[in-house]
Write an enzyme that holds these catalytic residues in place. Structure first.
Site, PDB file in Angstrom:
ATOM      1  CE  LYS A  22      22.473 -94.646 -26.649  1.00  0.00           C
ATOM      2  NZ  LYS A  22      21.531 -94.693 -27.790  1.00  0.00           N
ATOM      3  CB  SER A  25      21.760 -97.976 -29.690  1.00  0.00           C
ATOM      4  OG  SER A  25      21.340 -96.632 -29.594  1.00  0.00           O
ATOM      5  CB  SER A  73      18.485 -95.858 -30.498  1.00  0.00           C
ATOM      6  OG  SER A  73      19.228 -96.558 -31.453  1.00  0.00           O
TER       7      SER A  73
END
Lengths: 561, 502
Positions: free
Chosen positions: B52, B136, B160
């Protein structure tokens, strides 16, 4: 407003003539004196009569001090805020608030801060916590400063000051509100050529302790005396070098004035920020007191404000008002755990703590019956009292050196006599020879033997002093041993002193009896053997007898038989 | 030469990314080959891992999907990235996300939204069928689901990792808070942020957890070694006979408060089948009550936003990141430069949360918002502690420590209140991704975040579809959560769910 000659100044001048000290530890004379004065008692002179500087008004003064910790350690990163390093060369990712960086609490800043808390008699919090104080400024990389608002490292504390400060003979204490750990900011400077602000992150995140006092000071001189006493303590325990001109000690001051009439309400206070020298502190307070009294006497109100100080004009100036005070949005730091200080750790730190100047000052007076002033000078010896550090920071504090030297000399001797010799003879002579107590060629035990020689009468005071001068002024390579100097300068008991004369006769008679063979040889005319008998008398007199006189006396006795 | 499988994955990532927007940046196949040649022969040797874009890497930019950091490259690797490399993993791309981790849909990305690749048919944006990957960590979930990596690092502040994993039909673990180092993970809300792990199979999640879990002196919130030792003791004290096929005596609680009115009926059949399969393996199910659950969402948003307003204060355009250009910011006033840089650099959602957080910390609001939310957080923690069989290994055992023999070992509930929402809501859609309703998607995830507990979303089937057929055939996840430190047990039961469904 005329400024009275302070008894502090008198003390300094008096000391200056007698004590010339400084220094490989490069303690300047002025600094030593101011510290000695800070320790000196108010008992003696200048008592009572205080010139009324602010008729009808009483100033109330409190300080907020920031102390950079020794070794320029950073609070939350492994870097060091080295003073001399090129700009932006001492930065860990956290110091620049780089994305993804995290704080790591250093052990050293906590240790140094705890030493200060102990020395300042502040109550140490077993689990203090960190908070973030938010504001935007170029010298604050993260947009917040890590500090301790809600649960500080230590609460309370006290510094006692025995100053004859500024015409006030008041001995006073300054209570401390709290001591907290926090981060320093970076350094920003304005580049006039480009109109840019330049940022040096070396100092960003350096460990500070903030010390907040209660408003316990009444004059600029008291505030100055407090700062000097605080510097002495911080240096003594090794928390900080506390040089103001290097930013190791920074000072904000809160000043208000109130009517002296009983029951008068507290005045509105103004804060003057960023005072980086004791004389600026004094100047700022002086100016602020005058300004506030002026406002009030003109029928205007003092408006709460933050002010700056212009050293050139000697005046404070408006920075921002109360309504502009920022909301710092304090928040408990979500990353740092509490600073846990166990009782075991505290007692270990207490053990390691050197005797504090204040404690030594009291002890010297009770244990050795020294005058407060003599005790004060002894305590101040070896402390670095410079707040200018013009010497470039190479000096090291020799905390307690004066007290240690004195106590060795005083071992088995009269304390007052020992103090007289150390303070009034040795220090002066050392100074003339461009030496200090720290590197004194004469050891405490040697000085002790010199004092003994005077006490037992084998040296006169005058000859002992001149002997000391000879000893200290001779170059180290050709310097004779002090004991041999004492021996060769020892006087036989003076003829005027009947009892001493008799003592010498007795000693000589004893030796004649003890060395019959030698005695016979001398009687038989072997003059050389006489020297062996003189030697024996000298030995038995522990070198105190005058060898020439001994020879004559022996001859007389041997012939007289 | 790369093994054929790896080459295919790298090639697919480059080919499909323009459509899926799963990655914000990708390593070239040449650079991957180079990395492969140098990769240590560790437990993840040659495994393509997507990371990420909130983790600092020296090799690719680290943007947090923000305009503020679009050109930023970190001078250091995050600890988890370093550990991945040391285990032989090939980090071939940085994945898309909601800006700074703020969002549940991945719509709040400077690089545009990551698409959900896991639907019943290959959805196209144009026909309105496309669904969000969730947020997210939408890019990580999409990349795993589309087979563009085998494992992905995600992050989880309030769901997330678990929410996008559920939407995209992959396994997503939010480990116990403090187990994995946060050094090098750009902070959103420090007291909640966790490194997340995603993979198609729970086994890969476990391998990765083993590689990454270690005390890190660079992270002050890293769980200390003594707590880790107590986790091992707890693992031993629990029945070692439990396997993914035999869960005899395992007690699983179903928290009544998690079955909200908003919960879509389309996810329930999969959830019920999961419970049945666990029961069939010997697990004992019971209903448990966590009455403070309804307070969690608002407490979460106050705390997360407050911490974000603090953590993101550093992005002022002076040392790194985007700086407003001169004509837009009056250089004479510093604050104008800050305001312009932050207004341009941050997206709308980030600005909204920073304003909320700034307000929550202001002198007038601090007591009623921030402190109140902290009290709620304490309440939620205590409630969880009261329902579990074992005490938290974070607290050193004392004479008063007792295990709660009537307590449960784990809890289980649907991972989300529905399947992935549409990217562009049609008239009939009841869950428009960008509306206020998107916040309620987090309602099932934030209590576990506030308590710092491990939570795993594991695929449990596909949705049954509503009466009109809307949302049929999209992945459904269930969440398994446990006491702090029970990550291994959570994964074991996750494997049981996985097997029960496949």
């Amino acid at each position: 407003m005329s400024r009275p000659t302070s008894s502090l100044a008198c003390t300094c001048r008096a000391l200056q003539q007698r004590v010339r000290t400084p220094s490989p530890a490069r303690t300047s004379l002025r600094q030593l004196h101011s510290s000695a004065a800070a320790f000196a008692s108010s008992k003696s002179k200048g008592k009572g009569k205080q010139v009324d500087r602010w008729p009808g008004w009483e100033p109330v003064i409190g300080l907020e001090l920031h102390v950079q910790l020794k070794g320029n350690v950073k609070l939350l990163s492994p870097a060091r805020a080295l003073y001399e390093a090129p700009p932006n060369s001492q930065i860990a990712p956290f110091d620049a608030a780089l994305p993804g960086s995290l704080p790591t609490l250093g052990a050293e800043p906590v240790r140094l801060a705890l030493l200060a808390c102990l020395a300042l008699k502040s109550n140490i919090n077993p689990a203090s916590t960190f908070d973030r104080k938010h504001y935007f400024y170029p010298d604050l990389p993260a947009g917040f400063q890590v500090t301790q608002k809600y649960s500080p490292l230590a609460k309370g504390g006290e510094v006692r000051i025995r100053s004859e400060a500024g015409g006030s003979s008041r001995a006073f204490s300054v209570r401390l509100d709290q001591i907290q750990l926090e981060q320093d900011t970076a350094k920003s400077s304005h580049d006039p050529e480009t109109g840019m602000t330049l940022i040096d992150l070396n100092r960003a995140g350096a460990a500070l302790i903030e010390i907040v006092t209660e408003p316990d000071m009444r004059t600029p001189e008291e505030a100055a005396a407090f700062v000097r006493a605080l510097q002495a303590i911080l240096r003594h325990v090794g928390t900080s070098d506390a040089n103001m001109d290097r930013g190791e000690l920074r000072c904000d001051v809160n000043v208000s004035v109130q009517r002296t009439a009983p029951g008068s309400p507290r005045g509105t206070r103004c804060e003057v920020k960023n005072l980086n020298g004791v004389r600026f502190l004094q100047g700022a307070i002086e100016s602020e007191i005058a300004r506030q009294i002026g406002e009030l006497e003109a029928g205007r109100a003092v408006v709460q404000a933050t002010r700056g100080y212009d050293a050139v004009t000697g005046q404070t100036f408006f920075l921002r008002g109360k309504e502009d005070a920022p909301d710092y949005r304090y928040m408990p730091d979500p990353e740092l755990g509490p600073v846990v200080v166990s009782e075991a750790r505290l007692s270990a730190l207490r053990q390691a703590l050197p005797e504090l100047p204040d404690e030594a000052f009291d002890r010297l007076q009770t244990q050795y019956s020294l005058s407060p002033r003599d005790a004060g000078i002894l305590v101040a010896l070896g402390e670095r009292m410079d707040d200018d550090a013009a010497e470039g920071g190479t000096s090291h504090s020799q905390a307690g050196a004066g007290v240690r030297f004195f106590e060795e000399v005083a071992k088995g001797r009269e304390g007052k006599v020992a103090a007289n010799w150390v303070l009034h003879e040795l220090l002066g002579q050392l100074s003339k020879a461009n030496l200090t107590l720290i590197n004194s060629p004469i050891s405490p035990s040697e000085l002790g033997r010199l004092i003994d020689a005077v006490t037992t009468g084998s040296l006169t005071g005058t000859s002992a002093k001149s002997l000391l001068r000879t000893f200290l002024s001779s170059p180290p390579s050709t310097r004779p041993s002090l004991d041999s100097l004492i021996a060769s300068n020892a006087t036989t008991p003076s003829p005027a002193d009947g009892s001493a004369d008799e003592a010498l006769n007795a000693l000589c008679a004893d030796v004649i009896e003890a060395l019959p063979v030698e005695a016979a040889k001398v009687r038989a005319g072997q003059e050389k053997v006489l020297m062996r008998m003189v030697g024996e008398v000298m030995k038995r007199s522990k070198g105190r007898a005058d060898a020439k006189k001994v020879g004559e006396r022996l001859k007389e006795l041997l012939k007289g038989e | 030469m790369l093994p054929r499988e790896l080459t295919a994955i790298i090639e697919a990532a480059h080919r499909l990314n323009p459509r899926l927007a799963a990655f914000t940046s990708l390593l070239s196949p040449q650079d991957v080959a180079l990395a492969f040649n140098e990769a240590p022969r560790g437990p993840l040797h040659g495994v393509p891992v997507a990371v990420k874009d909130v983790f600092c890497t020296t090799q690719l930019p680290t943007t947090a999907a923000s305009r503020m950091l679009r050109d930023y490259t970190s001078p250091f690797d995050a600890t988890v990235v370093k550990r991945l490399r040391e285990a032989g993993a090939l980090i071939h791309g940085k994945t898309n996300m909601d800006e700074f981790g703020m969002g549940s849909t991945n719509l709040n990305s400077y690089f545009g939204p990551a698409l959900n690749p896991s639907g019943p048919h290959l959805a196209k944006v144009e026909d309105g069928e496309a669904r969000v990957a969730g947020g997210s960590s939408g890019g990580s979930a999409a990349a795993v689901a589309a087979g563009l990596c085998r494992i992905a690092l995600a992050s989880d502040t309030g769901g997330s990792t678990r929410l996008p994993a559920a939407y995209c039909g992959v396994a997503g673990l939010k480990p116990s808070y403090g187990l994995l180092s946060r050094w090098g993970m750009i902070a959103y809300a420090s007291s909640l942020d966790c490194v997340g792990i995603m993979a198609k199979e729970v086994g890969d999640v476990r391998t990765t957890l083993d590689v990454l879990s270690a005390f890190d002196e660079k992270d002050p919130t890293s769980a200390p070694q003594d707590a880790r030792d107590r986790i091992a003791e707890h693992d031993d004290s629990l029945s070692p006979t439990w396997t993914s096929t035999n869960l005899s005596g395992l007690r699983i609680g179903v928290p009544a408060e998690y079955f909200l009115a908003e919960l879509s009926p389309t996810v329930m059949p999969s959830f019920r089948r999961t419970l049945e399969s666990l029961q069939a393996k010997g697990a004992i199910l019971s209903s448990v009550s966590l009455p403070s659950t309804p307070l969690a969402l608002s407490a979460y948003y106050v705390l997360a936003s407050a911490e974000a307003s603090s953590n993101l204060a550093r992005f002022d355009g002076t040392r790194f990141g985007a700086r407003a250009v001169e004509q837009e910011a009056d250089p004479a006033t510093r604050s104008a430069l800050y305001a312009a840089s932050r207004s341009q650099g941050f997206g709308k959602e980030v600005q909204k949360r920073l304003l909320l957080g700034t307000y929550a910390l202001s002198a007038e609001a601090f007591d009623n918002y921030y402190l109140q939310a902290q009290r709620v957080r304490q309440l939620i923690r205590r409630e969880f502690d009261s329902i579990f069989r074992l005490p938290s290994p974070l607290i050193p055992p004392s004479s008063s420590t007792t295990s709660n023999n009537a307590g449960v070992d784990l809890i289980i509930h649907p991972s989300s209140i529905g399947v992935a929402p549409r990217l562009r809501p049609s008239n009939t859609t009841t869950t428009p991704a960008s509306s206020i309703a998107s916040y309620t998607q987090d309602a099932l995830n934030v209590p576990i975040s506030l308590a710092g507990l491990p939570g795993l979303s594991v695929p449990a089937g596909v949705s049954a579809g509503e009466e009109d057929g809307e949302g049929k055939g999209w992945p459904v996840g269930v969440q398994i959560a446990g006491q702090w430190g029970s990550d291994k047990l959570v994964l074991k039961v996750g494997e049981a769910v996985e097997e029960g469904w496949r």
